[in-house]
Design an enzyme around this catalytic site. Structure first.
Site, PDB file in Angstrom:
ATOM      1  N   LYS A 139       0.845  -1.199   0.000  1.00 28.16           N
ATOM      2  CA  LYS A 139       0.000   0.000   0.000  1.00 28.16           C
ATOM      3  C   LYS A 139       0.878   1.246   0.000  1.00 28.16           C
ATOM      4  O   LYS A 139       1.752   1.396   0.864  1.00 28.16           O
ATOM      5  CB  LYS A 139      -0.826   0.034   1.293  1.00 28.16           C
ATOM      6  CG  LYS A 139      -2.255  -0.436   1.145  1.00 28.16           C
ATOM      7  CD  LYS A 139      -2.838  -0.532   2.522  1.00 28.16           C
ATOM      8  CE  LYS A 139      -4.233  -0.056   2.572  1.00 28.16           C
ATOM      9  NZ  LYS A 139      -4.764  -0.140   3.966  1.00 28.16           N
TER      10      LYS A 139
HETATM   11  C1  E4P Z   1      -8.233  -0.084   4.192  1.00 26.25           C
HETATM   12  O1  E4P Z   1      -7.380  -0.394   3.402  1.00 26.25           O
HETATM   13  C2  E4P Z   1      -8.203   1.164   4.969  1.00 26.25           C
HETATM   14  O2  E4P Z   1      -6.977   1.340   5.567  1.00 26.25           O
HETATM   15  C3  E4P Z   1      -9.311   1.203   5.969  1.00 26.25           C
HETATM   16  O3  E4P Z   1     -10.490   0.672   5.383  1.00 26.25           O
HETATM   17  C4  E4P Z   1      -9.532   2.567   6.593  1.00 26.25           C
HETATM   18  O4  E4P Z   1     -10.694   2.555   7.359  1.00 26.25           O
HETATM   19  P1  E4P Z   1     -11.069   3.718   8.417  1.00 26.25           P
HETATM   20  O5  E4P Z   1     -11.445   4.939   7.655  1.00 26.25           O
HETATM   21  O6  E4P Z   1     -12.211   3.145   9.184  1.00 26.25           O
HETATM   22  O7  E4P Z   1      -9.833   3.920   9.245  1.00 26.25           O
END
Ligand code: E4P
Length: 219
Positions: free
Chosen positions: A83
């Site tokens: 990522k």
């Molecule tokens: C997924 O890859 C993200 O990091 C995650 O869904 C973020 O979610 P949040 O906005 O609840 O922290």
């Protein structure tokens, strides 16, 4: 639509994977902080449970740093994908990692133009954050619709992963739009199985079953 779990908690991953075979897992620094674990060790364990893509998030702000972190993460297991944030440096890293055969998930995407650029940089996955857009009074799912339209228009192969999911409606909408993946917190995953009429139906069948047995015993 593929179902990923959005957590670094291996107990949750094992529990969910026992119920339905998970298609993948997403993690991020906040989730690893909540799990209170060494990131590399947690990723290794997650990859031993789940065969599909497991996202590991870089924390460098410059492309070279992201590439270095990405290469190190990719050595943990074959199904690790990297990522990187949707920034200019992130897109440079996305191209470099992709050229090395390492798959990239472009994260923190909040506009359709960002998603267009992620696809053009060779992203394997793009992650629009629907919940965080809802939180500031925008409609997160509209972004997913726009990305789907653009990717269909130009036949981009980048997969749309709906992230920052807060409730079962987000999951339903993602599936209706035709998103490739939804990544769910464990609490939302559990909610998907529940319906009051299912519970009421089971209760009623059991009551009738008991009543029948009592009647038969009396005869
Ligand atoms: C997924 O890859 C993200 O990091 C995650 O869904 C973020 O979610 P949040 O906005 O609840 O922290």
């Amino acid at each position: 639509m593929k179902i990923f779990l959005d957590t670094a908690d291996t107990k949750e991953i094992k529990a969910a994977d026992d119920i339905i075979q998970l298609d993948g897992v997403t993690t991020n620094p906040t989730l690893i902080m909540k799990a209170g674990r060494d990131y590399n060790e947690a990723l290794k364990e997650i990859c031993s449970i789940v065969k599909g893509p497991v996202s590991a998030e870089t924390v460098s702000l410059d492309a070279d740093g992201m590439v270095k972190e990405g290469i190190a993460f990719s050595k943990i297991a074959k199904n690790i994908i990297i990522k990187v944030p949707m920034t200019i440096e992130g897109m440079k890293a996305c191209q470099k990692l992709t050229q090395k055969g390492i798959k990239v998930n472009v994260t923190l995407v909040f506009s359709a133009n960002q998603a267009l650029l992620a696809a053009k940089s060779g992203a394997f996955i793009v992650s629009p954050f629907v919940g965080r857009l809802d939180d500031i009074g925008e409609i997160g799912m509209d972004l997913v619709r726009e990305i789907k339209q653009i990717y269909d228009n130009y036949k981009f192969k980048t997969q749309i992963l709906v992230a920052s999911i807060r409730n079962p409606i987000h999951v339903l909408e993602a599936a209706k739009i035709g998103a490739d993946i939804a990544t769910l917190p464990y609490s939302v995953f559990e909610q998907l199985f529940k319906h009051t009429l299912t519970d009421a139906g089971i209760k009623r069948f059991l009551e009738d079953w008991d009543a029948l047995n009592k009647t038969l015993k009396k005869k």
